[in-house]
Design a protein around this motif. Structure first.
Motif: not given
Length: 404
Positions: A135-158
């Motif tokens: 669950q996210d809360v829709g703010c740039r400084f809430y870190t779960y969108i950062n984790v989303l990007r990081d997981v997407m990066e790994s999934c794309a790479e592997y």
């Protein structure tokens, strides 16, 4: 930009939903139904696959944790990944989280808020499909969108597919704030978006792909289970607190505006059970009548600013949040007022004296904000400086929306 290798699962009818994971009470046909609750959409797809799950306490089907539900259905979960606050949600903000084995299931838990920020090749070697359900809360400084990007990066790479079980954004009505100056990119600001981005996790993932925000403009293969009966302007009360200090509906709705106080010398409710809804400092004694005393609270805020000192300031616990919805804007009046009444203005933004984690430049995303306050600029003048970036973002955002 055209999304590549991205596709959506079409939502099912309420009748079909009745065949999925049992609930204590089935929702009404027009109720919001999260992606996770639409189990007929993805249970069959998971069978026979080795599954990795990015999860925390908000990762639920009905009232039961997604991981427990999947295991009870014979789904092969080989690994769980945990974000900030950990898989079980008992770590304070900013606290590094270690890898461990889940006591309840024996599954290996890999922290993405400790020694590493994204899954490694070894982490994903025995994973066929990753699930993201937080669950996210829709703010740039809430870190779960950062984790989303990081997981997407790994999934794309592997070469792993990512299944997103989408959830409503409780601040989905709000698209406001300055666009992040990427010179100020940090752990609390990773993307050129406003403070309140007005998207769900599924929509934001499409934006990450479409705008080329992964390294080398790689693209993550996405499958998204949409939220049923949802529109961005709907009120949505979260069934589980998204993090320890966002523990009331009021705190979640005020968060886009009051989190800015992490970049000041003011306590913003940490060390109480009303974080982000009360604001104060000992220096306001005699200026404001409302008072409270922050204390150490394990798992929430062990060393809050002004611990055991009486603070005076604003009590926003009964503020009518419908006013925010009517204006569709962040509330800047609170920080303007509290700055103007602060007895030691030269120290209002002095982070060297503060134990808080933020910095106002990095939180709001631009370096001129504090200078605007010092110069006595009005809210209207400050907002004018956010253009044309904010309007350009709103236009770009439309390409990735899954909901009205």
């Amino acid at each position: 930009m055209k999304l590549i290798a991205s596709f959506l699962i079409v939502f099912i009818s309420f009748t079909a939903l009745a065949k999925s994971e049992p609930h204590n009470q089935l929702p009404k046909s027009k109720s919001i139904i999260t992606g996770a609750d639409q189990t007929d959409q993805y249970f069959e797809y998971l069978k026979g696959k080795r599954i990795g799950v990015l999860a925390n306490p908000t990762t639920i089907i009905g009232k039961k944790h997604l991981v427990d539900s999947l295991l009870s259905r014979g789904i092969n979960i080989v690994k769980v990944f945990g974000p900030e606050h950990g898989f079980r949600g008992n770590a304070s903000n900013g606290t590094k989280v270690s890898d461990e084995k889940d006591a309840a299931t024996g599954i290996q838990i890999i922290s993405l808020y400790g020694k590493k920020r994204k899954p490694s090749a070894d982490d994903l070697a025995n994973v066929d499909l990753m699930i993201f359900d937080i669950q996210d809360v829709g703010c740039r400084f809430y870190t779960y969108i950062n984790v989303l990007r990081d997981v997407m990066e790994s999934c794309a790479e592997y070469n792993k597919e990512l299944l997103i079980l989408d959830r409503p954004n409780p601040n989905g009505y709000l698209v406001d704030g300055p666009i992040l100056d990427m010179k100020l990119k940090s752990g609390i600001g990773q993307f050129p978006v406003p403070i309140a981005h007005g998207m769900t996790i599924g929509e934001f993932a499409q934006m990450i792909n479409g705008e080329g925000w992964l390294p080398e403009k790689k693209v993550c293969k996405l499958k998204i289970v949409k939220v049923l009966n949802y529109k961005h302007d709907m009120e949505y009360i979260l069934p589980v607190n998204p993090s320890p200090n966002l523990n009331t509906p009021q705190s979640i709705l005020l968060y886009p505006s009051t989190c800015l106080f992490e970049g000041t010398r003011l306590n913003h409710g940490r060390g109480t059970y009303f974080a982000f809804t009360i604001l104060g400092s000992p220096l306001y004694k005699g200026i404001y009548d409302f008072a409270y005393t922050p204390v150490s609270i394990k798992g929430m805020s062990e060393s809050p600013l002004y611990m055991n000192e009486e603070c005076y300031g604003l009590d926003l616990r009964n503020f009518d949040t419908n006013e925010l919805r009517k204006k569709c804007q962040l509330n800047l009046s609170w920080i303007i007022e509290l700055y103007n009444k602060y007895p030691e203005k030269d120290k209002f933004f002095d982070k060297s004296l503060s134990k808080q984690i933020g910095n106002i430049d990095y939180l709001i995303g631009v370096s001129e904000f504090k200078e605007q306050l010092k110069a006595g600029k009005s809210e209207k003048e400050i907002r004018a400086s956010w253009e044309p970036g904010l309007s350009e973002y709103k236009k770009m955002r439309k390409k990735y929306l899954l909901y009205k």
